[in-house]
Design a protein around this motif. Structure first.
Motif, PDB file in Angstrom:
ATOM      1  N   TRP A 279      54.962  60.320  24.942  1.00 61.89           N
ATOM      2  CA  TRP A 279      56.181  59.382  24.920  1.00 61.89           C
ATOM      3  C   TRP A 279      55.445  58.047  24.848  1.00 61.89           C
ATOM      4  O   TRP A 279      56.262  57.099  25.602  1.00 61.89           O
ATOM      5  CB  TRP A 279      57.033  59.616  26.152  1.00 61.89           C
ATOM      6  N   ASN A 280      54.456  57.761  24.037  1.00 59.83           N
ATOM      7  CA  ASN A 280      53.915  56.420  23.988  1.00 59.83           C
ATOM      8  C   ASN A 280      53.560  55.644  25.265  1.00 59.83           C
ATOM      9  O   ASN A 280      53.899  54.678  25.614  1.00 59.83           O
ATOM     10  CB  ASN A 280      55.083  55.412  23.113  1.00 59.83           C
ATOM     11  N   THR A 281      53.129  56.646  26.063  1.00 62.86           N
ATOM     12  CA  THR A 281      52.680  55.940  27.455  1.00 62.86           C
ATOM     13  C   THR A 281      51.278  55.374  27.446  1.00 62.86           C
ATOM     14  O   THR A 281      50.316  55.972  26.913  1.00 62.86           O
ATOM     15  CB  THR A 281      52.549  57.098  28.359  1.00 62.86           C
ATOM     16  N   ARG A 282      51.060  54.175  27.756  1.00 67.68           N
ATOM     17  CA  ARG A 282      49.894  53.380  27.712  1.00 67.68           C
ATOM     18  C   ARG A 282      49.893  52.540  29.100  1.00 67.68           C
ATOM     19  O   ARG A 282      50.838  51.894  29.447  1.00 67.68           O
ATOM     20  CB  ARG A 282      49.927  52.327  26.630  1.00 67.68           C
ATOM     21  N   ALA A 283      48.762  52.717  29.640  1.00 66.53           N
ATOM     22  CA  ALA A 283      48.511  52.096  31.027  1.00 66.53           C
ATOM     23  C   ALA A 283      46.970  51.740  31.029  1.00 66.53           C
ATOM     24  O   ALA A 283      46.061  52.539  30.534  1.00 66.53           O
ATOM     25  CB  ALA A 283      48.951  53.159  32.191  1.00 66.53           C
ATOM     26  N   GLY A 284      46.699  50.678  31.728  1.00 61.91           N
ATOM     27  CA  GLY A 284      45.675  50.275  32.239  1.00 61.91           C
ATOM     28  C   GLY A 284      45.359  49.286  33.155  1.00 61.91           C
ATOM     29  O   GLY A 284      46.306  48.767  33.716  1.00 61.91           O
ATOM     30  N   GLY A 285      44.181  48.985  33.943  1.00 55.76           N
ATOM     31  CA  GLY A 285      44.083  48.321  34.986  1.00 55.76           C
ATOM     32  C   GLY A 285      42.604  48.147  35.309  1.00 55.76           C
ATOM     33  O   GLY A 285      41.667  48.776  34.530  1.00 55.76           O
ATOM     34  N   VAL A 286      42.342  47.468  36.389  1.00 56.84           N
ATOM     35  CA  VAL A 286      41.156  47.113  36.848  1.00 56.84           C
ATOM     36  C   VAL A 286      41.012  47.561  38.492  1.00 56.84           C
ATOM     37  O   VAL A 286      42.014  46.600  39.225  1.00 56.84           O
ATOM     38  CB  VAL A 286      40.312  45.945  36.359  1.00 56.84           C
ATOM     39  N   ALA A 287      40.153  47.958  39.159  1.00 56.16           N
ATOM     40  CA  ALA A 287      40.047  48.129  40.308  1.00 56.16           C
ATOM     41  C   ALA A 287      38.498  47.610  40.737  1.00 56.16           C
ATOM     42  O   ALA A 287      37.561  47.432  40.101  1.00 56.16           O
ATOM     43  CB  ALA A 287      40.286  49.355  41.336  1.00 56.16           C
ATOM     44  N   ALA A 288      38.433  46.723  41.870  1.00 58.83           N
ATOM     45  CA  ALA A 288      37.188  46.178  42.452  1.00 58.83           C
ATOM     46  C   ALA A 288      36.925  46.553  44.051  1.00 58.83           C
ATOM     47  O   ALA A 288      38.130  46.266  44.678  1.00 58.83           O
ATOM     48  CB  ALA A 288      37.146  44.740  41.970  1.00 58.83           C
ATOM     49  N   ASP A 289      35.854  46.742  44.161  1.00 61.26           N
ATOM     50  CA  ASP A 289      35.478  47.019  45.796  1.00 61.26           C
ATOM     51  C   ASP A 289      34.341  46.081  45.860  1.00 61.26           C
ATOM     52  O   ASP A 289      33.261  46.042  45.079  1.00 61.26           O
ATOM     53  CB  ASP A 289      34.837  48.357  45.976  1.00 61.26           C
ATOM     54  N   GLU A 290      34.483  45.455  47.021  1.00 64.62           N
ATOM     55  CA  GLU A 290      33.298  44.410  47.414  1.00 64.62           C
ATOM     56  C   GLU A 290      33.095  44.204  48.571  1.00 64.62           C
ATOM     57  O   GLU A 290      34.177  44.265  49.499  1.00 64.62           O
ATOM     58  CB  GLU A 290      33.584  43.020  46.631  1.00 64.62           C
ATOM     59  N   SER A 291      32.026  43.690  49.205  1.00 65.47           N
ATOM     60  CA  SER A 291      31.744  43.144  50.775  1.00 65.47           C
ATOM     61  C   SER A 291      31.317  41.923  50.577  1.00 65.47           C
ATOM     62  O   SER A 291      30.345  41.486  49.853  1.00 65.47           O
ATOM     63  CB  SER A 291      30.556  44.313  51.203  1.00 65.47           C
ATOM     64  N   VAL A 292      32.044  41.049  51.452  1.00 60.99           N
ATOM     65  CA  VAL A 292      31.464  39.617  51.719  1.00 60.99           C
ATOM     66  C   VAL A 292      31.289  39.317  53.203  1.00 60.99           C
ATOM     67  O   VAL A 292      32.357  39.359  53.949  1.00 60.99           O
ATOM     68  CB  VAL A 292      32.660  38.797  51.217  1.00 60.99           C
ATOM     69  N   GLY A 293      30.176  39.362  53.438  1.00 58.54           N
ATOM     70  CA  GLY A 293      30.133  38.980  55.051  1.00 58.54           C
ATOM     71  C   GLY A 293      30.455  40.235  55.794  1.00 58.54           C
ATOM     72  O   GLY A 293      30.031  41.492  55.468  1.00 58.54           O
ATOM     73  N   ASN A 294      31.054  40.010  56.612  1.00 63.51           N
ATOM     74  CA  ASN A 294      31.690  41.279  57.558  1.00 63.51           C
ATOM     75  C   ASN A 294      32.972  41.625  57.076  1.00 63.51           C
ATOM     76  O   ASN A 294      33.773  42.361  57.663  1.00 63.51           O
ATOM     77  CB  ASN A 294      31.855  40.902  59.019  1.00 63.51           C
ATOM     78  N   THR A 295      33.482  41.500  55.795  1.00 62.00           N
ATOM     79  CA  THR A 295      34.564  41.718  55.442  1.00 62.00           C
ATOM     80  C   THR A 295      34.686  42.637  53.853  1.00 62.00           C
ATOM     81  O   THR A 295      33.581  42.289  53.037  1.00 62.00           O
ATOM     82  CB  THR A 295      35.555  40.500  54.819  1.00 62.00           C
ATOM     83  N   ARG A 296      35.183  43.771  53.817  1.00 63.72           N
ATOM     84  CA  ARG A 296      35.302  44.657  52.790  1.00 63.72           C
ATOM     85  C   ARG A 296      36.439  44.517  51.803  1.00 63.72           C
ATOM     86  O   ARG A 296      37.491  44.407  52.633  1.00 63.72           O
ATOM     87  CB  ARG A 296      34.887  46.016  53.191  1.00 63.72           C
TER      88      ARG A 296
END
Length: 824
Positions: A279-296
């Motif tokens: 049904w002409n379905t198109r989807a896209g995206g981007v996910a990111a995981d990162e750690s910066v100091g004491n923060t994920r």
């Protein structure tokens, strides 16, 4: 006592099944010294065990080297050497990492199954538990051993591997016991038209996100496509019961669907993904995981467009999500989540049987601007946001879990008087002046209306826990204020001009309303023995609804200022007995309460209705081992002051109103199980019997199939391949259970029977964490919904305004979707 309330689960993707003692299960490869959290993840993947550990474990805590080719518990003990940590068995193959001495994790003599420690001191204050399914292979849901009511946990593996990328949360839960879902435009596409749990309809049960209740301000329903897709969800827990004193929410008596957001991955990287499909379905995206100091950090942004299964109902959606987890000390964690969703679609209202016979099952909206069925005359936009800041800590011997939140929802709609009408002879727009006098008529123009509704809710969920005597004291409160504003006016859809009304005002209604909710609670988890927990609790619920309407939603529209306060004291008690290492049982009794929605005041004015109340009783059992998980329960619910929506005849035609339908009895039985046939293949099944009838009557509550069942074969191999074949059966149901007679009296009878049906879905794919060209891995999968292209009616949608013919929603035909992702 645990050091924080946040948990991570390392779920094994594969692991050998053995019938001998677990001491004979070898770990496959050696593990070098590394940050402890990463070592535990690798151990879980290699051994097939599931590991629950504190998300606050610092990267500075490193594991010791662990040899390969040794029993799993020996390798785990080696990893933990020198870390001042040990492990505790929760199920025979699920361990929890805790502070302590080596004795807690010592292997049993003679290779016997390690005893399960039932004296877990950790207090799970958050209403969404992080459960690990005991069966190694992929499974759509499982009953956890620590549940005190009928519970099904759907973990991240099935959300990721058993469903298409941009599925909504209704797609995630649809295979669970007693669940009915109506999605006529396809999986994760368009607007969901209803969720039922044991026959309770959307608005009669609770839905939470990370422990925070949410729902539309007017009637507590949920537009599932306007919130969270499966990219950002880490788990769904379905509690088919009222919970205990600590279970907060507007309608807990019908159960709780608890959604948990996905945590940041310990493996940093950027993951683009793509979906192409039917049904002409198109989807896209981007996910990111990162750690910066004491923060994920975990962030995800996606965009999707589809023509959907029903013609003319084009759907476009954009979604953004960010979650951060910051470790502020040994016992303090700060979590920030924000989500935004924007969706535009052309909306349908169902179809008559005659229209489906003439135009086919894909009949939705058309291209002819001369009829009300024109897609350009039936549009909607949904905008939602959900933001919270959560703090977990320990203060003076108390565990603290506090979340401050703000969420919004806005629904703009332009629609014809009847989007199912394809006859131009039914067109015609009349214009009125400010006194309600007819001034002109456009005989061929499209009649319609334009409306907008939006609410803002802000509140706080505070949970406290403290060891007290032979148990744990739990207390806290939920506070929320929801502010809502709505308007609607008739319009000539051909020209866009406002038509005025026969009563004089330009608008049909203009109103604002407010709902204030206060729910303090207290519960004590008393452990008279190591295996038995008795949990008495009480929750007080007070809901105040007020409305200020220059023009109220009645005919003729008149001003209304009204306020109503509803309150109840809700006691509960549950008994949980750990009968053995792998077996538990529970009993529960609780009182439930639901304040009438604001719609009741809007429509009924001063003719208020009493709140709905219930008395819930349940018995159940759960079993979990490496080879088998099993859960079964029976329930009985005495429902009083059942509020029904019906149509009554007025001088202005048929109009909706709310009536007190007396009472109803809900009773039934449910069972689900997953059996690991081999180390990579499992068989899943569930069945439920749900009888919901009005008191002193054999009339079944509308939208309640008496029988639901699911059966599936699932594969999850250590070679990276995975797949599933899932079937769901829904027994017959009725679209109507009441009408009013000429005197306005409520008359119960069933009508608009919808036959039962079986639909089958399939998924297959491959995933690796060693991708080409320096990438960190990739996945490719194919998902097929309604494999055998079954065409059946799934839901009743009311009646056509001109003909009075019944309208229905149908099962979307076969859909095939290709999902691709790569981690950079």
């Amino acid at each position: 006592m645990r050091r924080s309330l946040a948990f991570c689960i390392a779920l094994a993707l594969a692991g050998p099944l053995v019938s001998s003692a677990f001491a004979e299960t070898p770990a496959t490869t050696s593990i070098p010294p590394m940050p402890l959290a990463q070592a535990l993840d690798q151990f879980a993947q290699e051994s097939g065990w599931q590991v629950v550990y504190d998300a606050g474990i610092s990267d500075a805590v490193r594991s010791a080297a662990a040899p390969g080719g040794v029993p799993a518990e020996q390798q785990l003990a080696a990893l933990l050497r020198g870390t001042h940590m040990t492990y505790r068995f929760v199920t025979p193959t699920t361990v929890k990492i805790v502070p302590g001495n080596a004795r807690a994790g010592t292997s049993p003599a003679n290779g016997a199954i390690p005893p399960i420690d039932a004296r877990d001191e950790a207090k799970n204050l958050a209403p969404v538990s992080v459960h690990a399914n005991a069966v190694d292979t992929l499974a759509p849901s499982a009953a956890p051993l620590d549940a005190t009511q009928p519970t099904s946990v759907i973990d991240e593996r099935f959300i990721r591997d058993g469903l298409r990328f941009n599925a909504n949360f209704d797609d995630i839960i649809k295979y669970a016991p007693s669940i009915t879902v109506t999605s006529p435009e396809g999986p994760g596409l368009g607007k969901n038209e209803g969720i039922s749990l044991r026959g309770f309809q959307d608005g009669q049960f609770n839905i939470t996100f990370d422990g925070i209740p949410f729902g539309d301000a007017s009637d507590l329903h949920h537009t599932t496509s306007a919130y969270f897709n499966n990219h950002v969800l880490g788990q769904a827990e379905i509690d088919r019961g009222p919970g205990g004193g600590s279970t907060i929410g507007n309608a807990t008596f019908g159960g709780t669907i608890a959604l948990r957001s996905r945590d940041p991955s310990d493996e940093p990287g950027i993951t683009p993904y793509l979906t192409l499909g039917s049904w002409n379905t198109r989807a896209g995206g981007v996910a990111a995981d990162e750690s910066v100091g004491n923060t994920r950090v975990f962030a995800d942004i996606s965009k999707e467009s589809s023509d959907t299964y029903l013609k003319g109902t084009e759907d476009k959606r954009e979604h953004a999500f960010v979650k951060t987890i910051s470790q502020l000390g040994d016992a303090t964690t700060l979590t920030f989540v924000t989500s935004y969703n924007r969706e535009h679609q052309n909306t349908v209202q169902g179809a008559t049987k005659d229209e489906i016979d003439r135009f086919g099952w894909r009949f939705g909206l058309g291209d002819d601007p001369a009829v009300q069925n024109y897609k350009g005359a039936n549009n909607a936009a949904y905008y939602s946001s959900f933001t919270y800041l959560g703090l977990t800590s320990q203060v003076g011997g108390w565990d603290v879990d506090d979340k401050v939140y703000y969420n919004t929802f806005d629904h703009w709609a332009r629609k014809a008087a009847d989007a199912t009408d394809v006859d131009p002879a039914d067109n015609g727009v009349t214009f009125y002046d400010a006194k309600g006098k007819k001034v002109s008529k456009a005989a061929t123009d499209l009649p319609g209306k334009l409306s907008d509704s939006g609410f803002h809710a802000f509140g706080n969920v505070l949970r406290l826990g403290h060891d007290l005597g032979p148990g744990t004291l739990l207390t806290g409160a939920w506070l929320e204020r929801s502010i809502d504003a709505r308007y609607q006016y008739p319009v000539d859809l051909t020209t866009g001009a406002k038509t005025g009304t026969k009563y004089g005002p330009v608008e049909n209604y203009v109103l604002s309303d407010r709902t204030d909710t206060v729910q303090p609670y207290v519960q004590y988890d008393w452990k008279p023995t190591d295996s038995i927990t008795v949990s008495p609790g009480v929750r007080y619920s007070e809901v105040t609804r007020s409305i200020d309407a220059p023009l109220n939603k009645v005919s003729p529209p008149v001003p209304l200022t009204a306020e109503a306060t509803y309150h109840a004291t809700l006691p509960s008690i549950s008994i949980h007995d750990r009968l053995g290492d792998s077996w538990s049982a529970y009993a529960q009794a609780a009182k439930g309460f639901l304040a009438p929605p604001i719609d009741v005041i809007q429509v009924n004015g001063s003719r208020g209705l009493s709140p709905e109340t219930t008395r819930n009783y349940q018995l159940g059992t759960a079993y979990a081992s490496r080879e088998l998980t099993f859960g079964a329960d029976i329930y009985y619910i005495d429902f009083s002051n059942y509020i029904s929506q019906t149509e009554v005849a007025t001088d202005n035609g048929n109009e909706d109103t709310f009536v007190n339908g007396g009472g109803a009895i809900y009773k039934g039985a449910e069972v689900e199980a997953t059996w690991a046939l081999t180390r990579t293949v499992s068989l899943y099944g569930n069945a439920s019997y749900n009888k919901a009838t009005y008191k002193d009557s054999s009339v079944q509550v509308a939208g309640t199939p008496k029988v639901t069942a699911a059966l599936g074969l699932l594969y999850s191999g250590s070679n990276g391949y995975f797949g599933s074949l899932m079937g769901k059966f829904l027994g017959h149901q009725y679209g109507v259970d009441n009408t009013t007679d000429d005197d306005g009296n409520l008359v119960f009878h069933n009508d608009q029977r919808i036959a039962g049906y079986l639909t089958v879905d399939a998924a297959a794919g491959y995933r690796t964490d060693r991708g080409p060209a320096g990438t960190k891995g990739f996945s490719v999968s194919v998902d097929v919904n309604n494999l055998f292209n079954v065409h059946k009616f799934t839901g009743y949608a009311g009646t056509q305004s001109v003909s009075g013919a019944p309208l229905y929603f149908g099962l979307p035909g076969r859909g095939i979707f290709l999902d691709l992702s790569v981690k950079l």
